[in-house]
Structures are given as C-alpha cells and as structure tokens.
Design a protein around this motif. Sequence first.
Motif, PDB file in Angstrom:
ATOM      1  N   GLY A  85     -13.904   0.952  -4.030  1.00 46.37           N
ATOM      2  CA  GLY A  85     -13.483   0.331  -3.137  1.00 46.37           C
ATOM      3  C   GLY A  85     -12.850  -1.606  -3.873  1.00 46.37           C
ATOM      4  N   TRP A  86     -13.026  -1.275  -5.085  1.00 46.54           N
ATOM      5  CA  TRP A  86     -12.472  -2.108  -5.907  1.00 46.54           C
ATOM      6  C   TRP A  86     -10.933  -2.782  -6.184  1.00 46.54           C
ATOM      7  CZ3 TRP A  86     -16.675  -2.966 -10.457  1.00 46.54           C
ATOM      8  CH2 TRP A  86     -18.188  -3.204  -9.532  1.00 46.54           C
ATOM      9  N   VAL A  87     -10.275  -1.262  -5.926  1.00 46.97           N
ATOM     10  CA  VAL A  87      -8.653  -1.265  -6.140  1.00 46.97           C
ATOM     11  C   VAL A  87      -7.545  -1.024  -5.124  1.00 46.97           C
ATOM     12  CG1 VAL A  87      -8.430  -2.157  -8.171  1.00 46.97           C
ATOM     13  CG2 VAL A  87      -9.053   0.322  -7.814  1.00 46.97           C
ATOM     14  N   THR A  88      -6.794  -0.772  -4.892  1.00 48.91           N
ATOM     15  CA  THR A  88      -5.897   0.372  -4.304  1.00 48.91           C
ATOM     16  C   THR A  88      -4.900   1.032  -4.980  1.00 48.91           C
ATOM     17  OG1 THR A  88      -4.887  -1.702  -2.653  1.00 48.91           O
ATOM     18  CG2 THR A  88      -6.437  -0.804  -2.072  1.00 48.91           C
ATOM     19  N   THR A  89      -5.041   1.558  -4.536  1.00 51.42           N
ATOM     20  CA  THR A  89      -3.377   2.569  -5.206  1.00 51.42           C
ATOM     21  C   THR A  89      -2.143   2.438  -4.436  1.00 51.42           C
ATOM     22  OG1 THR A  89      -4.215   4.415  -5.244  1.00 51.42           O
ATOM     23  CG2 THR A  89      -5.058   3.229  -6.750  1.00 51.42           C
ATOM     24  N   THR A  90      -1.260   2.570  -4.793  1.00 48.88           N
ATOM     25  CA  THR A  90      -0.051   2.813  -4.486  1.00 48.88           C
ATOM     26  C   THR A  90       1.124   3.950  -5.364  1.00 48.88           C
ATOM     27  OG1 THR A  90      -0.142   0.481  -3.171  1.00 48.88           O
ATOM     28  CG2 THR A  90       1.899   1.580  -2.989  1.00 48.88           C
ATOM     29  N   GLN A  91       1.597   4.474  -5.042  1.00 48.09           N
ATOM     30  CA  GLN A  91       2.793   5.264  -5.569  1.00 48.09           C
ATOM     31  C   GLN A  91       4.383   4.596  -5.292  1.00 48.09           C
ATOM     32  OE1 GLN A  91       2.589   7.332  -7.704  1.00 48.09           O
ATOM     33  NE2 GLN A  91       1.093   8.919  -6.954  1.00 48.09           N
ATOM     34  N   VAL A  92       5.049   4.100  -6.933  1.00 45.78           N
ATOM     35  CA  VAL A  92       5.688   3.322  -6.750  1.00 45.78           C
ATOM     36  C   VAL A  92       6.627   3.867  -7.436  1.00 45.78           C
ATOM     37  CG1 VAL A  92       7.634   1.512  -7.186  1.00 45.78           C
ATOM     38  CG2 VAL A  92       5.101   1.498  -6.319  1.00 45.78           C
ATOM     39  N   PRO A  93       8.235   4.060  -7.175  1.00 48.23           N
ATOM     40  CA  PRO A  93       8.988   5.187  -7.779  1.00 48.23           C
ATOM     41  C   PRO A  93       9.243   4.820  -8.866  1.00 48.23           C
ATOM     42  CG  PRO A  93       9.665   5.103  -5.203  1.00 48.23           C
ATOM     43  CD  PRO A  93       8.926   4.608  -5.317  1.00 48.23           C
ATOM     44  N   SER A  94       9.504   5.588  -9.796  1.00 44.33           N
ATOM     45  CA  SER A  94       9.524   4.393 -10.676  1.00 44.33           C
ATOM     46  C   SER A  94      11.708   5.116 -11.496  1.00 44.33           C
ATOM     47  CB  SER A  94       8.962   5.141 -12.152  1.00 44.33           C
ATOM     48  OG  SER A  94       9.816   4.957 -13.802  1.00 44.33           O
ATOM     49  N   ALA A  95      12.472   4.049 -11.823  1.00 41.42           N
ATOM     50  CA  ALA A  95      13.929   4.884 -12.769  1.00 41.42           C
ATOM     51  C   ALA A  95      13.459   5.418 -13.046  1.00 41.42           C
ATOM     52  CB  ALA A  95      14.462   3.837 -12.587  1.00 41.42           C
ATOM     53  N   VAL A  96      12.361   5.598 -14.651  1.00 42.14           N
ATOM     54  CA  VAL A  96      13.038   6.774 -16.049  1.00 42.14           C
ATOM     55  C   VAL A  96      11.745   7.742 -15.945  1.00 42.14           C
ATOM     56  CG1 VAL A  96      13.590   4.858 -17.639  1.00 42.14           C
ATOM     57  CG2 VAL A  96      11.661   4.573 -16.619  1.00 42.14           C
ATOM     58  N   GLY A 156      -1.634  -9.309 -10.465  1.00 39.93           N
ATOM     59  CA  GLY A 156      -1.031  -8.899  -9.601  1.00 39.93           C
ATOM     60  C   GLY A 156      -0.852  -7.277  -9.676  1.00 39.93           C
ATOM     61  N   PRO A 157      -0.546  -6.742  -9.012  1.00 38.61           N
ATOM     62  CA  PRO A 157      -0.605  -5.058  -8.981  1.00 38.61           C
ATOM     63  C   PRO A 157      -0.226  -4.827 -10.446  1.00 38.61           C
ATOM     64  CG  PRO A 157       0.622  -5.196  -7.209  1.00 38.61           C
ATOM     65  CD  PRO A 157       0.825  -6.896  -8.058  1.00 38.61           C
ATOM     66  N   ALA A 158      -1.160  -3.533 -11.271  1.00 37.48           N
ATOM     67  CA  ALA A 158       0.552  -3.324 -12.439  1.00 37.48           C
ATOM     68  C   ALA A 158       0.022  -1.949 -12.897  1.00 37.48           C
ATOM     69  CB  ALA A 158      -0.684  -3.942 -13.372  1.00 37.48           C
ATOM     70  N   TYR A 159       0.234  -0.825 -13.262  1.00 39.81           N
ATOM     71  CA  TYR A 159       0.189   0.512 -13.253  1.00 39.81           C
ATOM     72  C   TYR A 159      -0.799   0.670 -15.069  1.00 39.81           C
ATOM     73  CZ  TYR A 159       4.650   0.322 -16.513  1.00 39.81           C
ATOM     74  OH  TYR A 159       5.264   0.127 -17.097  1.00 39.81           O
ATOM     75  N   GLY A 160      -0.902   1.865 -14.493  1.00 38.08           N
ATOM     76  CA  GLY A 160      -1.701   2.381 -15.700  1.00 38.08           C
ATOM     77  C   GLY A 160      -1.136   2.181 -16.710  1.00 38.08           C
ATOM     78  N   ARG A 201       5.018   5.740 -10.299  1.00 37.03           N
ATOM     79  CA  ARG A 201       3.859   5.272 -11.187  1.00 37.03           C
ATOM     80  C   ARG A 201       2.861   4.766 -10.240  1.00 37.03           C
ATOM     81  NH1 ARG A 201       7.720   1.121 -14.396  1.00 37.03           N
ATOM     82  NH2 ARG A 201       7.474   3.429 -16.856  1.00 37.03           N
ATOM     83  N   ARG A 202       1.492   5.390 -10.297  1.00 39.90           N
ATOM     84  CA  ARG A 202       1.026   4.481  -9.449  1.00 39.90           C
ATOM     85  C   ARG A 202       0.525   3.256  -9.983  1.00 39.90           C
ATOM     86  NH1 ARG A 202      -4.492   7.856  -8.647  1.00 39.90           N
ATOM     87  NH2 ARG A 202      -2.915   9.287  -7.055  1.00 39.90           N
ATOM     88  N   TYR A 203      -0.035   2.172  -8.502  1.00 40.56           N
ATOM     89  CA  TYR A 203      -0.100   0.943  -9.059  1.00 40.56           C
ATOM     90  C   TYR A 203      -1.211   0.816  -8.542  1.00 40.56           C
ATOM     91  CZ  TYR A 203       5.016  -0.434 -11.223  1.00 40.56           C
ATOM     92  OH  TYR A 203       5.489  -0.507 -11.835  1.00 40.56           O
ATOM     93  N   TYR A 204      -2.123  -0.190  -9.164  1.00 35.40           N
ATOM     94  CA  TYR A 204      -3.510  -0.845  -8.783  1.00 35.40           C
ATOM     95  C   TYR A 204      -3.202  -2.035  -8.480  1.00 35.40           C
ATOM     96  CZ  TYR A 204      -4.746   3.626 -11.334  1.00 35.40           C
ATOM     97  OH  TYR A 204      -5.012   4.686 -11.748  1.00 35.40           O
ATOM     98  N   GLU A 205      -4.030  -2.256  -7.111  1.00 36.42           N
ATOM     99  CA  GLU A 205      -3.896  -3.947  -6.985  1.00 36.42           C
ATOM    100  C   GLU A 205      -5.863  -3.761  -6.361  1.00 36.42           C
ATOM    101  OE1 GLU A 205      -1.917  -6.159  -3.786  1.00 36.42           O
ATOM    102  OE2 GLU A 205      -1.486  -4.611  -3.718  1.00 36.42           O
ATOM    103  N   ILE A 206      -6.065  -4.851  -6.986  1.00 39.22           N
ATOM    104  CA  ILE A 206      -7.093  -5.309  -6.988  1.00 39.22           C
ATOM    105  C   ILE A 206      -7.604  -5.600  -4.908  1.00 39.22           C
ATOM    106  CG2 ILE A 206      -7.123  -7.761  -7.208  1.00 39.22           C
ATOM    107  CD1 ILE A 206     -10.099  -8.294  -8.429  1.00 39.22           C
ATOM    108  N   THR A 207      -9.039  -5.281  -4.930  1.00 43.42           N
ATOM    109  CA  THR A 207      -8.639  -5.593  -3.333  1.00 43.42           C
ATOM    110  C   THR A 207      -9.880  -7.195  -3.087  1.00 43.42           C
ATOM    111  OG1 THR A 207     -10.742  -4.654  -3.237  1.00 43.42           O
ATOM    112  CG2 THR A 207      -8.591  -2.977  -2.751  1.00 43.42           C
ATOM    113  N   ASP A 208     -10.469  -7.110  -2.086  1.00 45.03           N
ATOM    114  CA  ASP A 208     -10.968  -9.394  -1.874  1.00 45.03           C
ATOM    115  C   ASP A 208     -12.764  -8.481  -2.015  1.00 45.03           C
ATOM    116  OD1 ASP A 208      -8.888 -10.193  -0.444  1.00 45.03           O
ATOM    117  OD2 ASP A 208      -9.822  -9.853   1.410  1.00 45.03           O
ATOM    118  N   GLU A 209     -13.241  -7.141  -2.115  1.00 45.13           N
ATOM    119  CA  GLU A 209     -13.857  -6.430  -2.853  1.00 45.13           C
ATOM    120  C   GLU A 209     -13.649  -6.817  -3.947  1.00 45.13           C
ATOM    121  OE1 GLU A 209     -12.082  -4.646  -0.616  1.00 45.13           O
ATOM    122  OE2 GLU A 209     -13.225  -5.058   1.726  1.00 45.13           O
ATOM    123  N   GLY A 210     -13.288  -6.200  -5.289  1.00 51.27           N
ATOM    124  CA  GLY A 210     -12.502  -6.300  -6.513  1.00 51.27           C
ATOM    125  C   GLY A 210     -12.628  -7.828  -6.184  1.00 51.27           C
TER     126      GLY A 210
END
Length: 114
Positions: free
Chosen positions: A66-77, A31-35, A81-90
């Motif tokens: 093209g092995w991961v995509t990124t999504t910015q997600v608000p953080s409470a603290v 699953g997605p994770a941040y740095g 955070r920029r979350y990384y998610e593996i793509t089909d190519e990844g």
Amino acid sequence: MYRMVPTSDIVLTQLRKGVVEYCVLACLRSGPAYGLELAERLGSDSSLLTSEGTLYPLLSRVRQQGWVTTTQVPSAVGPPRRYYEITDEGRAALETFLATWSRFTTDVRTTLES
C-alpha cells in the motif's frame, strides 16, 4: 575451516536488501514515474540497482504494502506505461526510514571510525 573474505559485490548485495525500496519511495516523492524512469534514476552511476529485473518485483511488493499506487497511461511510443505514485502510507514509511537511517548511519560511522 576455510573462510572467505567477502567481495564488494557480496557486501553491496547485503546493503541493498533493506534500502532500495525506500530509495524508490524517495524517487517518487517528486511525482509519479514509470518503471524504466525509476530504473534509470536508481541504476545510472549508482550501486543501488543492478538490473531492471530486480526492480519490478520490488515495485510489486511496495504496491502490495500500500506504499504506492499504479495507473496505466497510454504511450505514444509503444504499450501503455504503468506509473507508480507514492501514497500517504508510503510517505509515512519513508519518513520512518529516514529517521531510523539517520541514527543508524551515525552509529555505523561512529563505530567504524573508532
């Protein structure tokens, strides 16, 4: 000519060069994770990552490939955070690496033990 026996740090640096990006992809299979999460998973009690400073350029490279995509997600603290998610190519790149790695490590082990 003076020749130096390599230190374990030099050997580890050489071994990391072609492997760590695939370890990042493997971490993202679940699953997605941040740095910082990735840095902790790769750096805690392992020799895969020496600092966060080496992780972010690597994440940028795998995103450009093209092995991961990124999504910015608000953080409470703090900042988002920029979350990384593996793509089909990844996933395909990781599967190719895993098949190759298995053959490679078998060949290395066989050679070193002979």
